[in-house]
Design an enzyme around this catalytic site. Structure first.
Site, PDB file in Angstrom:
ATOM      1  N   GLY A  62      20.270 -26.460   8.603  1.00  0.00           N
ATOM      2  CA  GLY A  62      19.005 -26.475   7.873  1.00  0.00           C
ATOM      3  C   GLY A  62      18.944 -25.713   6.569  1.00  0.00           C
TER       4      GLY A  62
ATOM      5  N   TYR B 105      23.887 -36.723   3.256  1.00  0.00           N
ATOM      6  CA  TYR B 105      22.883 -37.760   3.454  1.00  0.00           C
ATOM      7  C   TYR B 105      22.931 -38.772   2.307  1.00  0.00           C
ATOM      8  CZ  TYR B 105      21.691 -34.164   6.754  1.00  0.00           C
ATOM      9  OH  TYR B 105      21.793 -33.220   7.741  1.00  0.00           O
TER      10      TYR B 105
ATOM     11  N   TYR C 167      12.852 -39.537   0.600  1.00  0.00           N
ATOM     12  CA  TYR C 167      12.330 -38.163   0.687  1.00  0.00           C
ATOM     13  C   TYR C 167      11.748 -37.658  -0.636  1.00  0.00           C
ATOM     14  CZ  TYR C 167      15.743 -38.196   4.585  1.00  0.00           C
ATOM     15  OH  TYR C 167      16.485 -38.497   5.695  1.00  0.00           O
TER      16      TYR C 167
ATOM     17  N   CYS D  14      15.596 -55.137  -5.704  1.00  0.00           N
ATOM     18  CA  CYS D  14      14.275 -55.706  -5.927  1.00  0.00           C
ATOM     19  C   CYS D  14      13.187 -54.950  -5.174  1.00  0.00           C
ATOM     20  CB  CYS D  14      14.287 -57.168  -5.514  1.00  0.00           C
ATOM     21  SG  CYS D  14      15.606 -58.057  -6.325  1.00  0.00           S
ATOM     22  N   GLU D  15      13.009 -53.694  -5.512  1.00  0.00           N
ATOM     23  CA  GLU D  15      11.929 -52.873  -4.955  1.00  0.00           C
ATOM     24  C   GLU D  15      11.569 -51.820  -5.983  1.00  0.00           C
ATOM     25  OE1 GLU D  15      11.548 -51.409  -1.213  1.00  0.00           O
ATOM     26  OE2 GLU D  15      12.826 -52.890  -0.213  1.00  0.00           O
TER      27      GLU D  15
END
Ligand SMILES: *Cc1c(COP(=O)(O)O)cnc(C)c1O
Length: 421
Positions: free
Chosen positions: A239, A375, A318, A346-347
């Site tokens: 973390g 990630y 995120y 296409c977004e």
């Protein structure tokens, strides 16, 4: 600190010009630095010394087997959250007794494979899971070493999608119920209680939430010992955050984290396990991409790259920031201009940055997303039938492709047209 630096006017990974890799591999690609991975692992080892400890790399942050071998060869343990990750760790040569198995939904089949193959510890997250694990272990004539993941109900003060330590999250058992859960674990014939586990979230930029959680773990250790449990390991999860925007972020250093661990838990005589992912892998990787077009829009200019949200989803998922820098070193004091940096998918969500001040870049130029090791590749996919982005590993002045870009033939072959169509 990392090993991606400008030298002779071009961005290098250790001793290799990234432009040279781009010419050989094509873009986009991920590139990892062995020296940075090594350094970050060693920072944790130094930070926890002299406490007995095992630094278990959270494989889910960066799971290429070559990367796992770099860390495994240094003596690192591995934190896995699926049997697939378990098999990756083993393929990298990591022995079972350095692998901890986390995750909220392990299946009986996953438990069986890990028990038969060898495992250091299961971090169990619920009573039904505990009972299933006891059954599976018993059927194999084994006892499964376990730590129970407790949820300390502290606010990690991080992005909601990666906070895991509040009572409303799905993770662990409420710390208030720990005594009764441990009592049941001790009664189950297939289990051996070895410790306590906690993980409160990811990309934490303060030590205080960790400290709150670890104080609760210290108290629980004494309580459970008084109840007769042999608590000899404390798994503190991962973390610790990294500086994504290098100009204005300074999260705590591993050394300060280690000092706090010693202050809060050092007196208990337990072996400390930690599960850092991002802090080891994040700054060890970059995503290199080419500018396809510079498009002048209404009041804004778009930098259209050949990388997209399917290659690096963190900004879309995120709202994450990644520093973006050109591979050709800009001259000191050279002008900058705000760009919206986007991919070809296409977004509208396929936007890496809005109004980002960048040196003047042109069609065909190469850029790097920093801090993309964690990630990044692991969350990539083939949305829009864009081939899975390749991965490259650098050590000193050589590089190797550690996951190749699939050909369109390979991609199309995976789909099966049924006979009856
Ligand atoms: C994701 C995860 C980690 C690693 O988190 P980082 O923020 O990458 O350090 C460690 N342990 C568990 C149980 C996790 O789910």
């Amino acid at each position: 600190m990392d090993h991606f630096i400008y030298r002779n006017g071009g961005l290098h990974a250790e001793g290799v010009p990234l432009a040279e890799i781009a010419a050989s591999v094509g873009t986009p690609f991920y590139c990892y630095s062995t020296a940075t991975l090594t350094r970050h692992y060693q920072l944790f080892k130094e930070a926890l010394s002299p406490l007995p400890n095992l630094v278990c790399f959270a494989i889910k942050s960066l799971s290429n087997v070559a990367v796992l071998k770099v860390l495994g060869d240094l003596g690192a343990g591995m934190d896995v959250v699926s049997v697939g990750e378990y098999l990756r760790a083993r393929a990298a040569g990591v022995p079972g007794d350095r692998i901890v198995f986390s995750g909220v939904g392990k299946t009986r089949e996953e438990m069986r494979v890990a028990l038969e193959g060898g495992i250091r510890q299961f971090n169990v997250e619920s009573e039904p899971e505990m009972r299933a694990l006891s059954d599976v272990a018993q059927s194999l004539g084994l006892r499964a070493p376990i730590a129970v993941r407790v949820n300390p109900d502290v606010d990690a003060r991080t992005h909601a999608k990666i906070a895991t330590g509040k009572s409303e999250n799905k993770f662990g058992i409420p710390i208030a119920r720990a005594r009764e859960v441990y009592a049941e674990a001790a009664r189950l014939p297939g289990l051996e209680v070895v410790g306590i586990d906690v993980h409160i979230g990811s990309q934490l930029v303060e030590l205080e939430p960790f400290e709150q959680a670890f104080r609760k773990v210290a108290e629980l250790t004494e309580t459970l010992r008084a109840d007769g449990h042999d608590i000899r390991r404390l798994d503190l999860g991962g973390g610790l955050g990294i500086p994504y925007a290098r100009s204005n972020e300074a999260p705590p250093l591993p050394l300060d984290y280690g000092a706090m661990v010693k202050r809060t838990l050092g007196h208990l005589g337990c072996e400390i396990e930690i599960e850092p992912g991002r802090l080891i892998s994040g700054n060890s990787g970059v995503l290199v991409s080419r500018v396809i077009y510079v498009k002048n829009g209404e009041g804004r200019d778009f930098l259209i790259l050949d990388a997209a949200m399917n290659d690096l989803v963190r900004p879309a998922m995120y709202d994450a920031h990644h520093d973006i820098i050109p591979l050709a070193e800009p001259a000191a004091g050279s002008p900058t201009q705000p760009f919206d940096v986007v991919g070809p998918v296409c977004e509208t969500g396929d936007t890496f940055a809005k109004g980002r001040e960048l040196p003047l870049v042109a069609e065909g130029d190469l850029v790097a997303f920093r801090s993309a090791g964690a990630y990044g590749a692991v969350m990539s996919n083939e949305y829009n039938t864009r081939p899975l982005v390749p991965e490259v590993l650098v050590r000193d002045d050589h590089f190797a492709v550690i996951r190749a870009r699939p050909s369109y033939d390979e991609i199309l072959k995976r789909d099966i047209i049924p006979e009856w169509l």
